[in-house]
Scaffold this motif. Sequence first.
Motif: not given
Length: 315
Positions: A262-281
Amino acid sequence: MGENVLFLLILLVCIVETEAQYKIFNVITYNASSNGNTDNSEAFLKAWSDACKWKGKSTILIPNGTYTLRGPCNSSINFRLEGLLKAPIDPKSFASDNWINFKYVNKLMVGGGGSLDAQGAYAWKMNDCQKNPNCRPLPTSMKFDYITNGYIHHMHSFNSKQSHFGLYRCNNMTLTKLQIKAPGDSPNTDGIKIGKSTGINITSVNIRTGNDCISMLSGLKNVQIMDVYCGPGHGINIGSLGKYEDEEDLADIIVKNCTFNGTSNGVRIKSYESQLNKTVVASNFIYEDIVMENVEYHIVIDQHYCSNSGECNLL
């Protein structure tokens, strides 16, 4: 203690390794009342102070009963809750964004079969942070900061004002045999939220809440989640990522033998449309033996969780 003072347990490192005798500090012997109405701050403060001064292993014991607490406390050691702790209803009564906060402790144990009731229903209508950039965050029920070698077990958490349990900059922590519950429509009541921590094990936990059952933020490494029941809620999530410049890489996450119902999602990976000056892996995720029933979106990788205009997918 003033009525607007937050019940905040800040445990500072005061563990002295010694062979002195083990001692239990029962708050009842300090004249704490279990009638559910009395402010027990003075009794708890005295119990914590004496336990911290004790040159050996010690336990703070909160027996069966209903206790209402307001006030600061500095100590460490074993927090054994057998009764029911009830938070102040009005979020304005809190001086920070945590109800109970453990900090800078090595070898911390929290458990005992008792319950936390944050009485969050009154506060949920005040949760406007998605629209109000100047909002004041509602308090997390129990927060762990800079804890090493922690064991959190056999506890119930109800109706948190915001997250139920939060971990930040922790190392080698186990959370097991927890019951976490809030209505499915309660806003931002994450079950367990973790950030910038290493060696986190979550096992045999039942989470029914209004937001993420488990939320994993940046800087996490070596996390194992097993035998978790999730539902209702938004599933087990990584992220959101890509919003803040101080974010760190996230790696080595195992989610195994978990059930979503009864959940909206099961397993999820979510990120912003990033404007950061670095890369997060974000790397090396393993999902095994997952059961999903009545789940709207089973597996989600969302790289546009929030757009540049600020619109977010809140499921």
